[in-house]
Every structure is written in C-alpha cells, then in structure tokens.
Design a protein around this motif. Structure first.
Motif, PDB file in Angstrom:
ATOM      1  N   SER A   1      52.850  33.874  46.100  1.00 54.68           N
ATOM      2  CA  SER A   1      52.174  35.088  45.658  1.00 54.68           C
ATOM      3  C   SER A   1      53.158  36.075  45.058  1.00 54.68           C
ATOM      4  O   SER A   1      54.284  36.222  45.526  1.00 54.68           O
ATOM      5  CB  SER A   1      51.455  35.741  46.836  1.00 54.68           C
ATOM      6  OG  SER A   1      50.899  36.976  46.444  1.00 54.68           O
ATOM      7  N   THR A   2      52.712  36.787  44.029  1.00 54.64           N
ATOM      8  CA  THR A   2      53.576  37.777  43.380  1.00 54.64           C
ATOM      9  C   THR A   2      53.164  39.202  43.730  1.00 54.64           C
ATOM     10  O   THR A   2      53.651  40.157  43.128  1.00 54.64           O
ATOM     11  CB  THR A   2      53.541  37.598  41.846  1.00 54.64           C
ATOM     12  OG1 THR A   2      52.193  37.707  41.404  1.00 54.64           O
ATOM     13  CG2 THR A   2      54.118  36.249  41.451  1.00 54.64           C
ATOM     14  N   THR A   3      52.251  39.374  44.693  1.00 53.43           N
ATOM     15  CA  THR A   3      51.907  40.715  45.172  1.00 53.43           C
ATOM     16  C   THR A   3      51.870  40.695  46.696  1.00 53.43           C
ATOM     17  O   THR A   3      51.550  39.680  47.315  1.00 53.43           O
ATOM     18  CB  THR A   3      50.524  41.166  44.648  1.00 53.43           C
ATOM     19  OG1 THR A   3      49.521  40.263  45.115  1.00 53.43           O
ATOM     20  CG2 THR A   3      50.503  41.238  43.126  1.00 53.43           C
ATOM     21  N   LEU A   4      52.229  41.843  47.297  1.00 56.21           N
ATOM     22  CA  LEU A   4      52.124  42.010  48.748  1.00 56.21           C
ATOM     23  C   LEU A   4      52.112  43.499  49.056  1.00 56.21           C
ATOM     24  O   LEU A   4      52.399  44.327  48.186  1.00 56.21           O
ATOM     25  CB  LEU A   4      53.264  41.306  49.477  1.00 56.21           C
ATOM     26  CG  LEU A   4      54.685  41.882  49.392  1.00 56.21           C
ATOM     27  CD1 LEU A   4      55.523  41.313  50.529  1.00 56.21           C
ATOM     28  CD2 LEU A   4      55.346  41.542  48.064  1.00 56.21           C
ATOM     29  N   CYS A   5      51.769  43.806  50.278  1.00 52.64           N
ATOM     30  CA  CYS A   5      51.700  45.200  50.716  1.00 52.64           C
ATOM     31  C   CYS A   5      52.981  45.585  51.439  1.00 52.64           C
ATOM     32  O   CYS A   5      53.714  44.730  51.928  1.00 52.64           O
ATOM     33  CB  CYS A   5      50.504  45.400  51.663  1.00 52.64           C
ATOM     34  SG  CYS A   5      48.908  45.063  50.885  1.00 52.64           S
TER      35      CYS A   5
END
Length: 238
Positions: free
Chosen positions: A205-209
């Motif tokens: 994944s290329t997004t995270l919080c």
C-alpha cells in the motif's frame, strides 16, 4: 711504413683513400694494397657485406599499442634507442609506451644495420569521472583531453553515448565498452561499463494513517530501504 700509397683491386666493392679509409660500395670483396716508395707491398682482402633491406612496416603507433616492422635477411637483432618511448622485441614488434620518437635499428648477423624512426602518439587522458557502473535509466557524462574527439559505444543497446557530448545512458542490464578517439592522431582510450538492472517494483500500500504501519515488499534481495522524508514516514530494514 710511411710514404706509401693505397689502392683497391675492386673499386665497385670498396674504395680506399690516401689515409687508408676503406668505404664499402657494394657487397663483394676487394684486395687492398699498400705499396711503399721502394715498390714493396702488403695486401689485405676486405669483404663488404650487404646492408639489411629497408625496414618496412608502420612507423607510427599509439601508446599501449603495437606496430610490426620487418627487414631481411632473417636472423638479425632489433633494438630501440629510447626504450622508455617504445620497445621492440625479437620479431620486430614495437610497443608504444610514451609519446615521443625512438630510432629502431635492425642489425644483421654480419653486423650491418638499417634504421627507421617510429613516432609514438599519446592516448587521450583517462576518463572523468571514474564511474564504471550505473543503473538502467541513469546517466553519466564523461570527459577527457584533448577535447574534440568522438565517443562510441560497443553496445548501444546496453549503454548509449553522445558522440560529441560524452553523455552516456544506461539502457539495459549488461556491459558495453566506451571508446574515445583522439581528434587528431586517432589513438583510443576505452572503459568497460556495467549497466545494472533496477530492483523489481515495490509492492504494498502507498497510503497509511499516522501511528500506523504498512509493509512494503520487493522481490529483489540484498538491498536496503530508505525514506526521503523521515519526518513524514520512516521505514525499517525489513
């Protein structure tokens, strides 16, 4: 015994002057006589040997390159007047070592000699930078002196280079020999280049919080991970 006169029986082979100096004219023999004032004499047979044939072969060579000379009759010896500039082996092969000139001599078994002057031309200077490996898609610009020569690649499929600019681009994994040709004397400088493949594409994944994590993957082994902005996101060695 002073006061006598010299003569040669075969002036076509050799002449002699009043001081007794014999000059060889052509291969053969001549009888040299010395006659005193009272008519008594002594003789000596003089043999005039052939010169070796004119030396043939290339008389210019680049540093770190060779040229082959030849002469007859066989069985003679070769020598160089300036071995630091160019050496010659028993087969007449001249190796250029540094820019300049050297006189190459062939001496026959009879001791007669022929000479020729060999000019050793300078190679271009070593390439800068010293890079000899790059990745697919990467570039490097080579330079050397004197300027004005031509750049070529032995395998443009792997690494191409601008003929005038020296800008090299890694195209495909593999090797290529980069050559620079001196603008005036044609001497060469080369370097073998390795183009390394890129790692496989990064997976994950290329997004995270914030305060969460995600694991990225790559099928190429042995590499290291890094982040361009650790204030935004860090990455561990795994």
């Amino acid at each position: 015994t002073a006061g006598g006169t010299w003569s040669s029986s075969n002036t076509a082979a050799g002449t002699i002057d009043a001081a007794g100096v014999v000059t060889g004219s052509a291969a053969g023999t001549t009888t040299i006589s010395y006659v005193t004032a009272n008519g008594c004499f002594e003789t000596l047979t003089v043999t005039v040997n052939n010169l070796p044939s004119v030396i043939t072969g290339g008389t210019t060579v680049c540093e770190n390159s060779t040229t082959t000379l030849s002469s007859t009759p066989p069985g003679g010896t070769w020598s160089s007047s300036t071995p630091a500039t160019g050496t010659v082996n028993g087969g007449g092969v001249v190796t250029g070592l540094s820019a300049g000139t050297t006189t190459i001599t062939y001496t026959s078994a009879a001791g007669c000699t022929r000479t020729t002057v060999v000019t050793v031309n300078a190679r271009p200077a070593a390439f800068t930078p010293t890079t000899n490996a790059l990745c697919v898609g990467a570039t490097v610009t080579y330079s050397t002196t004197p300027t004005g020569g031509t750049w070529t690649s032995s395998n443009a499929t792997n690494a191409s280079i601008g003929s005038a600019t020296g800008l090299m681009t890694g195209n495909n994994a593999g090797t290529a020999t980069i050559t620079y040709t001196h603008p005036t004397n044609g001497c060469l400088r080369t370097r073998t280049i390795t183009v390394n493949p890129l790692p496989a594409a990064i997976g994950g994944s290329t997004t995270l919080c914030p305060a969460t994590n995600v694991t990225l993957s790559n099928t190429s082994t042995g590499g290291t991970w890094s982040s361009s902005n650790a204030a935004v996101g860090t990455i561990g060695s795994t």
